[in-house]
Structure formats: structure tokens, C-alpha cells
Design a protein around this motif. Structure first.
Motif, short mmCIF file in Angstrom:
data_model
loop_
_atom_site.label_atom_id
_atom_site.label_comp_id
_atom_site.label_asym_id
_atom_site.label_seq_id
_atom_site.Cartn_x
_atom_site.Cartn_y
_atom_site.Cartn_z
N THR A 37 -7.96 22.40 70.83
CA THR A 37 -7.20 23.49 70.23
C THR A 37 -8.14 24.66 70.06
N PRO A 38 -7.79 25.87 70.54
CA PRO A 38 -8.70 27.00 70.36
C PRO A 38 -9.07 27.18 68.89
N ALA A 39 -10.34 27.44 68.64
CA ALA A 39 -10.84 27.54 67.26
C ALA A 39 -10.17 28.67 66.49
N THR A 40 -9.76 29.72 67.18
CA THR A 40 -9.07 30.81 66.50
C THR A 40 -7.76 30.32 65.88
N ILE A 41 -7.05 29.48 66.64
CA ILE A 41 -5.78 28.93 66.13
C ILE A 41 -6.05 27.90 65.05
N ALA A 42 -7.09 27.08 65.24
CA ALA A 42 -7.43 26.06 64.24
C ALA A 42 -7.77 26.70 62.90
N MET A 43 -8.55 27.78 62.91
CA MET A 43 -8.91 28.44 61.66
C MET A 43 -7.67 29.07 61.01
N SER A 44 -6.79 29.62 61.82
CA SER A 44 -5.56 30.20 61.27
C SER A 44 -4.68 29.12 60.64
N MET A 45 -4.68 27.92 61.23
CA MET A 45 -3.92 26.81 60.67
C MET A 45 -4.48 26.39 59.31
N ARG A 46 -5.82 26.39 59.19
CA ARG A 46 -6.43 26.07 57.89
C ARG A 46 -6.05 27.11 56.85
N ALA A 47 -6.07 28.38 57.27
CA ALA A 47 -5.70 29.45 56.35
C ALA A 47 -4.25 29.31 55.89
N ARG A 48 -3.35 28.98 56.82
CA ARG A 48 -1.94 28.81 56.46
C ARG A 48 -1.76 27.64 55.50
N ALA A 49 -2.55 26.59 55.68
CA ALA A 49 -2.46 25.43 54.77
C ALA A 49 -2.82 25.83 53.35
N LEU A 50 -3.85 26.67 53.20
CA LEU A 50 -4.23 27.14 51.87
C LEU A 50 -3.18 28.09 51.30
N ILE A 51 -2.61 28.92 52.15
CA ILE A 51 -1.54 29.83 51.70
C ILE A 51 -0.36 29.03 51.18
N SER A 52 -0.03 27.91 51.85
CA SER A 52 1.09 27.07 51.40
C SER A 52 0.82 26.44 50.05
N GLN A 53 -0.47 26.37 49.67
CA GLN A 53 -0.84 25.85 48.35
C GLN A 53 -0.89 26.94 47.30
N GLY A 54 -0.51 28.14 47.67
CA GLY A 54 -0.48 29.24 46.73
C GLY A 54 -1.74 30.07 46.67
N LYS A 55 -2.71 29.83 47.58
CA LYS A 55 -3.95 30.58 47.57
C LYS A 55 -3.74 31.94 48.27
N LYS A 56 -4.39 32.96 47.76
CA LYS A 56 -4.25 34.31 48.31
C LYS A 56 -5.29 34.51 49.42
N VAL A 57 -4.97 33.95 50.56
CA VAL A 57 -5.89 33.96 51.70
C VAL A 57 -5.70 35.24 52.52
N ILE A 58 -6.82 35.81 52.94
CA ILE A 58 -6.82 36.91 53.90
C ILE A 58 -7.35 36.34 55.22
N SER A 59 -6.53 36.40 56.25
CA SER A 59 -6.95 35.85 57.54
C SER A 59 -7.33 36.97 58.50
N LEU A 60 -8.58 36.94 58.93
CA LEU A 60 -9.08 37.85 59.97
C LEU A 60 -9.42 37.04 61.22
N ALA A 61 -8.72 35.90 61.38
CA ALA A 61 -9.07 34.95 62.43
C ALA A 61 -8.37 35.23 63.76
#
Length: 410
Positions: free
Chosen positions: A23-47
Motif C-alpha cells: 500500500t503506498p505510504a502516502t495512503i497508509a499515513m492518511s489512513m492512520r490520520a483518519r483513524a485518529l480523526i474518527s476517535q475525535g482527535k483534531k488531526v491535520i493531514s499533510l500526507a
């Protein structure tokens, strides 16, 4: 009935090639960011390299009108005729390359252009020479199709440009393709006319090699730099060059999935055969949208370019003075690629030892909720890739968080 012992080896299996499909690492990092966002974290993704601008309204109107007019049938495999004419004009007037209509095809983005081309040409153990840092999908596709990626390291002290002598050293009798990417993802480097002419001199020595020119960021160049197409600078190599471009970046159309290419008729025909047995033609409505963009999108592109330039300057100003960072000012695309060698070996406030750029990116995400991509994903460490294709207020907050994270390292 007696119990029957189940033979697990009889179950349907995936192909062996899937074991190495990443899986391209750019997509993998974005998936991690979305997982934290789903937990209510205020994530800024520049991935992700995804424009934050909306698709221009006139492009949407053209697509809507095409759908209303009933242009929703299967399109030609190589693209709708009127769009191919528009692409032909674009290549001629913007890139100084003359492609006949049988030398042009449309696909579902530049990714499919590259996949079609590699599928049509690569045999087992063929080599594909890539500039490193590289776009993540280049080596993944090559390895999936049985080829071997070979890397030319493009050093920071050379503004991440490929040097002709380094390219020559990596070419062998197994080399099938050389990939060129300027403006570059992930570094934002714009290769000069002199650099490309020197590369052309090397490639003239090896007539068995195809040349892939990824020009999808061509309109986003800064600091009075110019984009040059190799097929225009070295017309004698044109029959071996595949010039690829698309709508995703230039016209803020990533979800429309439409790209195009120019190449010699034999390669285009082979790529069409691959496409006809996979996706068939690109979405007819998306093709109408791209035709409108190519025809009257200059003003929208200029507005985006000006905004990207402002963002580039602001983010680079912050990152270039952080302790442990180096940050060459990118001259194109919408990425920065800062080096973090001076941060390696330090410990974050949260207790994470920063031994690699992967660990830096992970700690930054977990502690400051900023998602960036480690340089390891692009074959060049210790660096980070940050996309500044985001609202300026968001970028300011992201820079503030990154600065606080770095200043707290001990």
C-alpha cells in the motif's frame, strides 16, 4: 455422516505476486490520520498530494451538460475524439510537441497510463531506472509486474536534480525504462533545461530504452523557473518518450480520474490493448470535464498557482529555521521535503526515541496530530514530505505544531 477433515490447502488462494504488493505510504499515513480523526482527535493531514481547491465551476458545468446530452455511453478506448484534439493542441502550444491523434490516449489518471505502459513492455527481470526520492507507486508497479527498480540518488546539494553521470552509471543492458519526473513529487524540484539536455545526451547512447516523462505538475513552477518537456528539447528521442499528464493536480480534479499521454503509435496501441482488457475507456463525463479544463482553464490554474506560491513561502520560512532541519526551497509542485538529520537520536516529549524518519512521523502524528510522510516511503531518508495543498490557516496551525514538536526534542 462422518466428519470430513477440511483440507485448508484446497481453499482459493491469492496470487503469489500479491505478497509483495504494498500500500503506498502516502495512503497508509492518511489512513492512520483518519483513524485518529474518527476517535475525535483534531488531526491535520499533510500526507496526501490532493489539491484543496474545488474543481472549477465551468468544468462541472461541462460535465453536467455532457451527461444531460446523453454522452454517457461507452467511450472509445483511446479517448473521445474532441478531447484528443484538445490534448493535441495542448501538447503543441504548451509543450512544443506535435503528436498525431493516433499518438494520444486517455486513461483513468496518470497511474493507469504508467501501469498500461509497464504492463505492455516489461518482461521478467527488466530494470526500470527511477530518480530517488521517487513517487511511491513507481517501484511498487515495477516490482508487481516482475521488473526490478534501480535508483539514481538525487541529492539535496544538487537541489534533488538527477545528474547525467549518475544516470549513466545505473543503466545496463537490462534497462527497459528510465523515469523522469519534473516538477518532482516528493521534493518539488524543477530540473533545469541544462539538466534535461545532459540526460538526453546519455539516453542517446542507449536506443533500447523507453523514457517515461511524468509532467503532471508542469503548471506549478515558481521563482521564475520554467518547465521543459524532454520530447521538445530532444525531438530525436521523441519516438521513445511517453509524455504523461492529467487533470488531478492542474485543475483540482483528483476524483474525476482522467489522464492522458502522447507516445509513438506502437506503444499507444499496446497500451490500448491493456486498457481494453481492464477498465476500457475513461469515464465519458470526466473526459468532457477535461476537455473544458484544457480549453479554458488558464485563469483557474493561475489562481491556484499564486495561492500555492504564498503557502510554499510561508511553510518553507518556518521549516528552514527549525533546529535539526534543512529545507531546500522547492521550485515546483506543492510539496516540501525537509531533511531532519539533526533530529535523529533525540527523544520526543512523549518519550519516543527518534531513530528514523518513520519514528519522527509517527511521533508527530501521535503527539501533535499532524500527519506527514516519512522520506523512507520515497527511498530517501531521513526526510519528510509535507503537502502544502491545504488552506493557509490550516498550514499555519500545522507549522506551529511541528515547531513545538521539534523544539521539545531533547
Amino acid at each position: 455422516m462422518d466428519d470430513i477433515e477440511m483440507d485448508t490447502t484446497a481453499f482459493p488462494l491469492l496470487s503469489s505476486r500479491m505478497k509483495n504488493l504494498e500500500t503506498p505510504a502516502t495512503i497508509a499515513m492518511s489512513m492512520r490520520a483518519r483513524a485518529l480523526i474518527s476517535q475525535g482527535k483534531k488531526v491535520i493531514s499533510l500526507a496526501l498530494g490532493e489539491p484543496d481547491f474545488k474543481t472549477p465551476s465551468f468544468v462541472i458545468d461541462a460535465a453536467y451538460q455532457a451527461a444531460k446530452d446523453g454522452n454517457t455511453k461507452y467511450p472509445p478506448i483511446d479517448g473521445i475524439h474532441s478531447l484528443k484534439k484538445a490534448i493535441q493542441r495542448k501538447f503543441e502550444y504548451e509543450n512544443a510537441i506535435r503528436y498525431e491523434l493516433d499518438e494520444i490516449m486517455v486513461a483513468n489518471g496518470v497511474k493507469q497510463i504508467l501501469f498500461n505502459a509497464l504492463t505492455a513492455t516489461l518482461d521478467a527481470e527488466d530494470e526500470v531506472v527511477l530518480p530517488a526520492p521517487y513517487w511511491t507507486s513507481y517501484p511498487i508497479m515495477v516490482k508487481f509486474l516482475g521488473g526490478n527498480p534501480v535508483y539514481v540518488m538525487c541529492e539535496e546539494q544538487n537541489n534533488f536534480a538527477m545528474l547525467a553521470k549518475d544516470l549513466r552509471a545505473k543503466i545496463s543492458n537490462k534497462t527497459k525504462w528510465v523515469v523522469l519526473n519534473s516538477p518532482n513529487n516528493p521534493t518539488g524540484a524543477v530540473w533545469s533545461k541544462q539538466t534535461l539536455l545532459a540526460i538526453a545526451e546519455v539516453l542517446r547512447e542507449f536506443p533500447h530504452i523507453w523514457i517515461f516523462c511524468d509532467e503532471i505538475y508542469e503548471h506549478f513552477v515558481f521563482d521564475n523557473q520554467c518547465h521543459y518537456s524532454l520530447a521538445a528539447l530532444a525531438p530525436d528521442l521523441k519516438s521513445r518518450i511517453l509524455t504523461a499528464n492529467g487533470a488531478s493536480k492542474t485543475y483540482a480534479m483528483p476524483g474525476w480520474r482522467v489522464g492522458y499521454a502522447g507516445a509513438c503509435p506502437s506503444l499507444i496501441k499496446a497500451m490500448m490493448k491493456i486498457q481494453s482488457n481492464s477498465t476500457s475507456g475513461a469515464c465519458s463525463v470526466s473526459q468532457a470535464a477535461l476537455e473544458a479544463a484544457l480549453t479554458k482553464g488558464d485563469e483557474a490554474v493561475l489562481e491556484m498557482k499564486q495561492a500555492y506560491n504564498r503557502r510554499r513561502q510561508k511553510v518553507q520560512a518556518v521549516l528552514s529555521v527549525l533546529p535539526g532541519f534543512t529545507c531546500v526551497a522547492p521550485q515546483g509542485a506543492f510539496y516540501l521535503y525537509p531533511g531532519i538529520k539533526g533530529c535523529i537520536g533525540k527523544t520526543s516529549k512523549g518519550g519516543c526515541l527518534i531513530g528514523t524518519d518513520d519514528q519522527f512521523a509517527q511521533a508527530l502524528l501521535e503527539e501533535m496530530y499532524v500527519a506527514v510522510v516519512p522520506g523512507s516511503a520515497f527511498g530517501f531518508s531521513p526526510y519528510l514530505r509535507l503537502s502544502y495543498a491545504a488552506d493557509e490557516h490550516i498550514l499555519e496551525e500545522a507549522c506551529d505544531r511541528i515547531a513545538r514538536f521539534v523544539l521539545q526534542l531533547s
